[in-house]
Design an enzyme around this catalytic site. Structure first.
Site, PDB file in Angstrom:
ATOM      1  N   ARG A   1      46.028  28.703  43.815  1.00  0.00           N
ATOM      2  CA  ARG A   1      46.371  28.300  42.445  1.00  0.00           C
ATOM      3  C   ARG A   1      45.412  28.917  41.437  1.00  0.00           C
ATOM      4  NH1 ARG A   1      44.362  26.170  37.749  1.00  0.00           N
ATOM      5  NH2 ARG A   1      43.039  24.761  38.982  1.00  0.00           N
ATOM      6  N   ASP A   2      44.214  28.393  41.338  1.00  0.00           N
ATOM      7  CA  ASP A   2      43.259  28.893  40.352  1.00  0.00           C
ATOM      8  C   ASP A   2      42.884  30.345  40.630  1.00  0.00           C
ATOM      9  OD1 ASP A   2      41.429  29.095  38.337  1.00  0.00           O
ATOM     10  OD2 ASP A   2      40.168  27.452  38.987  1.00  0.00           O
TER      11      ASP A   2
ATOM     12  N   CYS B   1      40.361  30.862  34.247  1.00  0.00           N
ATOM     13  CA  CYS B   1      41.329  30.258  33.331  1.00  0.00           C
ATOM     14  C   CYS B   1      41.845  31.305  32.352  1.00  0.00           C
ATOM     15  CB  CYS B   1      40.676  29.106  32.559  1.00  0.00           C
ATOM     16  SG  CYS B   1      41.767  28.344  31.337  1.00  0.00           S
TER      17      CYS B   1
ATOM     18  N   HIS C   1      32.563  27.225  38.339  1.00  0.00           N
ATOM     19  CA  HIS C   1      32.739  28.671  38.260  1.00  0.00           C
ATOM     20  C   HIS C   1      31.369  29.344  38.333  1.00  0.00           C
ATOM     21  CE1 HIS C   1      37.089  29.125  36.683  1.00  0.00           C
ATOM     22  NE2 HIS C   1      36.952  27.932  37.223  1.00  0.00           N
TER      23      HIS C   1
ATOM     24  N   ASN D   1      35.573  31.720  40.172  1.00  0.00           N
ATOM     25  CA  ASN D   1      35.301  30.478  40.881  1.00  0.00           C
ATOM     26  C   ASN D   1      34.170  30.702  41.884  1.00  0.00           C
ATOM     27  OD1 ASN D   1      37.602  28.384  40.304  1.00  0.00           O
ATOM     28  ND2 ASN D   1      38.633  30.346  40.491  1.00  0.00           N
TER      29      ASN D   1
END
Length: 302
Positions: free
Chosen positions: A13-14, A237, A206, A246
């Site tokens: 996802r991220d 993001c 992060h 991350n």
């Protein structure tokens, strides 16, 4: 095997949300490699506007294939009631809802104020609980905002308290733009603990400015036992300038396991998953450990 901390893998996802869209089959190959590492929880996608996040437009298609890995807790991120309904209809009932602690990021991210996002927690929690699911509220921009500047720690604690009162089952705080340091990490966590002493508190970090692992270690010292990480250190993001990187799952595993803190995750298989996502993306992943290799192997005696 018993573990001391829970790492949630957020790479699908991220990690992928700011990348060029990968085919669904490639994402499933990545998820399969992650499952093989032994990671207990994986955030697989987000049910948000495909126009806003085209890399995750296949959320339903990914969710439909999760039944092949029954031993893993899969979750997804949502940004509003529409996303909640899509996720629940797809069979994903463990959901994360993000509330930005600043208006600037909240407007850029979801098109509403921070207070308006807080007001949605209760109806979202009602929908999730009616489906037998679990809701985690993630307080984003918990340290700094690229639009509004430093985030007041008391605002993070206020949102955390409101989230619990509105039906959130668990909480996390997020260093969305990677500006936190260990001292600030501890301060924010202590303030959240003061309003939510019994909650299962997690952290999303992060490594944008090289402080991610130090912040993770500080968070552990302040009682956190749930950590988000992305294999290869990929991600960021798309609505926060400079929010990249991350913390890498393999580096977090390396850190904690060497400190005697059990993660239940196989380091070699995590490195293999990082190599896979590098190949799928067509570029090296952002991981020092991947570049250097795992533990040093002694030379054989002659």
């Amino acid at each position: 095997m018993s573990i001391d901390i829970v790492i949630r893998e957020v790479g699908p996802r991220d990690g992928l949300q700011i990348e060029r869209p990968l085919p669904t089959e490639a994402k499933l190959e990545f998820i399969d490699a992650l499952v093989a590492t032994g990671v207990p929880r994986i955030e697989v996608t987000s049910f948000v506007s495909p126009r806003a996040i085209p890399a995750l437009a296949d959320a339903e298609a990914v969710a439909a294939q999760l039944v092949q890995w029954p031993g893993v807790e899969f979750s997804a991120l949502v940004a509003g009631l529409g996303g909640v309904r899509r996720a629940l209809a797809s069979g994903v009932t463990r959901l994360e809802y993000v509330v930005s602690a600043s208006d600037g990021h909240s407007r850029a991210n979801v098109g509403r104020t921070s207070a308006e996002s807080v007001a949605l927690i209760a109806p979202i929690a009602d929908l999730v609980h009616e489906a037998g699911g679990e809701l985690e509220v993630i307080v984003a921009i918990a340290f700094d905002c690229p639009f509004d500047g430093r985030t007041p720690p008391e605002r993070v604690a206020e949102i955390a308290g409101r989230a619990l009162a509105s039906g959130a089952d668990t909480l996390s705080v997020a260093d969305t733009v990677g500006t936190a340091t260990p001292v600030r990490t501890g301060d924010v966590l202590d303030r959240v603990r003061a309003v939510a002493p019994e909650v299962d508190l997690g952290i999303h970090l992060h490594n944008t400015r090289g402080q991610g692992l130090a912040n993770a270690w500080a968070a552990y010292g302040h009682g956190v036992r749930r950590f988000d990480a992305s294999t290869g250190g990929i991600g960021g993001c798309p609505f926060a300038p400079g929010a990249s990187g991350n913390i890498a799952t393999e580096e977090l595993v390396y850190l904690f396991e060497d400190g005697g803190i059990r993660t239940g995750i196989d380091l070699d298989r995590t490195l293999a998953a990082a190599q896979l996502i590098s190949r799928l993306l067509g570029r090296p992943a952002d991981s020092n450990l991947l570049a250097a290799g795992g533990r040093l192997v002694p030379r054989p005696e002659r």
